[in-house]
Design a protein around this motif. Sequence first.
Motif, PDB file in Angstrom:
ATOM      1  N   ALA A 115      71.682  -1.683 -46.083  1.00 27.30           N
ATOM      2  CA  ALA A 115      72.751  -0.728 -46.364  1.00 27.30           C
ATOM      3  C   ALA A 115      72.405   0.163 -47.560  1.00 27.30           C
ATOM      4  O   ALA A 115      73.239   0.953 -48.019  1.00 27.30           O
ATOM      5  CB  ALA A 115      74.056  -1.480 -46.633  1.00 27.30           C
ATOM      6  N   GLY A 116      71.193   0.023 -48.060  1.00 27.76           N
ATOM      7  CA  GLY A 116      70.797   0.784 -49.251  1.00 27.76           C
ATOM      8  C   GLY A 116      70.346   2.192 -48.930  1.00 27.76           C
ATOM      9  O   GLY A 116      70.384   2.647 -47.778  1.00 27.76           O
ATOM     10  N   TRP A 117      69.900   2.861 -49.958  1.00 25.95           N
ATOM     11  CA  TRP A 117      69.535   4.275 -49.871  1.00 25.95           C
ATOM     12  C   TRP A 117      68.013   4.378 -49.937  1.00 25.95           C
ATOM     13  O   TRP A 117      67.388   3.820 -50.848  1.00 25.95           O
ATOM     14  CB  TRP A 117      70.193   5.000 -51.039  1.00 25.95           C
ATOM     15  N   VAL A 118      67.399   5.080 -48.964  1.00 27.18           N
ATOM     16  CA  VAL A 118      65.942   5.116 -48.861  1.00 27.18           C
ATOM     17  C   VAL A 118      65.404   6.460 -49.323  1.00 27.18           C
ATOM     18  O   VAL A 118      65.877   7.517 -48.903  1.00 27.18           O
ATOM     19  CB  VAL A 118      65.506   4.873 -47.394  1.00 27.18           C
ATOM     20  N   GLU A 119      64.408   6.396 -50.201  1.00 31.89           N
ATOM     21  CA  GLU A 119      63.718   7.617 -50.621  1.00 31.89           C
ATOM     22  C   GLU A 119      62.326   7.248 -51.105  1.00 31.89           C
ATOM     23  O   GLU A 119      62.156   6.241 -51.804  1.00 31.89           O
ATOM     24  CB  GLU A 119      64.483   8.325 -51.744  1.00 31.89           C
ATOM     25  N   ASP A 120      61.351   8.071 -50.755  1.00 28.64           N
ATOM     26  CA  ASP A 120      59.961   7.862 -51.200  1.00 28.64           C
ATOM     27  C   ASP A 120      59.478   6.442 -50.940  1.00 28.64           C
ATOM     28  O   ASP A 120      58.858   5.822 -51.808  1.00 28.64           O
ATOM     29  CB  ASP A 120      59.823   8.191 -52.698  1.00 28.64           C
ATOM     30  N   CYS A 121      59.781   5.928 -49.770  1.00 28.85           N
ATOM     31  CA  CYS A 121      59.317   4.596 -49.376  1.00 28.85           C
ATOM     32  C   CYS A 121      59.847   3.495 -50.294  1.00 28.85           C
ATOM     33  O   CYS A 121      59.191   2.482 -50.513  1.00 28.85           O
ATOM     34  CB  CYS A 121      57.792   4.548 -49.291  1.00 28.85           C
ATOM     35  N   ARG A 122      61.038   3.724 -50.870  1.00 31.25           N
ATOM     36  CA  ARG A 122      61.719   2.689 -51.653  1.00 31.25           C
ATOM     37  C   ARG A 122      63.157   2.625 -51.161  1.00 31.25           C
ATOM     38  O   ARG A 122      63.707   3.616 -50.682  1.00 31.25           O
ATOM     39  CB  ARG A 122      61.721   3.016 -53.154  1.00 31.25           C
ATOM     40  N   VAL A 123      63.761   1.443 -51.298  1.00 30.33           N
ATOM     41  CA  VAL A 123      65.175   1.323 -50.957  1.00 30.33           C
ATOM     42  C   VAL A 123      65.943   0.917 -52.212  1.00 30.33           C
ATOM     43  O   VAL A 123      65.515   0.028 -52.955  1.00 30.33           O
ATOM     44  CB  VAL A 123      65.420   0.316 -49.803  1.00 30.33           C
ATOM     45  N   GLU A 124      67.060   1.590 -52.435  1.00 30.71           N
ATOM     46  CA  GLU A 124      67.896   1.271 -53.590  1.00 30.71           C
ATOM     47  C   GLU A 124      68.992   0.329 -53.145  1.00 30.71           C
ATOM     48  O   GLU A 124      69.700   0.584 -52.162  1.00 30.71           O
ATOM     49  CB  GLU A 124      68.516   2.544 -54.162  1.00 30.71           C
ATOM     50  N   CYS A 125      69.119  -0.779 -53.868  1.00 30.68           N
ATOM     51  CA  CYS A 125      70.163  -1.756 -53.556  1.00 30.68           C
ATOM     52  C   CYS A 125      71.536  -1.077 -53.607  1.00 30.68           C
ATOM     53  O   CYS A 125      71.816  -0.313 -54.526  1.00 30.68           O
ATOM     54  CB  CYS A 125      70.094  -2.898 -54.575  1.00 30.68           C
ATOM     55  N   PRO A 126      72.404  -1.342 -52.599  1.00 30.52           N
ATOM     56  CA  PRO A 126      73.712  -0.676 -52.582  1.00 30.52           C
ATOM     57  C   PRO A 126      74.645  -1.132 -53.704  1.00 30.52           C
ATOM     58  O   PRO A 126      75.629  -0.461 -53.989  1.00 30.52           O
ATOM     59  CB  PRO A 126      74.284  -1.052 -51.205  1.00 30.52           C
TER      60      PRO A 126
END
Length: 114
Positions: free
Chosen positions: A52-63
């Motif tokens: 459910a996190g946010w994906v950018e530059d091949c990384r996912v940010e914990c929600p």
Amino acid sequence: MSFKACSLQDLTPGEGLRIDSVSPPIAIFLTEEGTVHAIDDTCTHQDASLAAGWVEDCRVECPLHESTFSLRTGAVDQPPAKKGVRVHTVELDGDDVLVELSQDAPNLPPGVKI
Ligand code: FES
């Protein structure tokens, strides 16, 4: 041994898909660049679903908080999470997304059991 986790059609670019037919659950990501990655779905800080996190530059940010995890290596960038997540091997067979689970022990957060 690998198993079919999902089909490419199940995935949306820039989003994650939680697969809970395995324990602990994993998350499959299709990046905007078209690469497919599989990591453990549960954040190592608390019980949050990285799918459910946010994906950018091949990384996912914990929600829940601001730690991000590399989809390539599982490494975490900053607290509050301190440990990385496991990365699983992905292979594409036509439209099938095949995953071979890591044999490493998962870094589950306190209170979460398999
Ligand atoms: S639950 Fe993921 S950083 Fe806190």
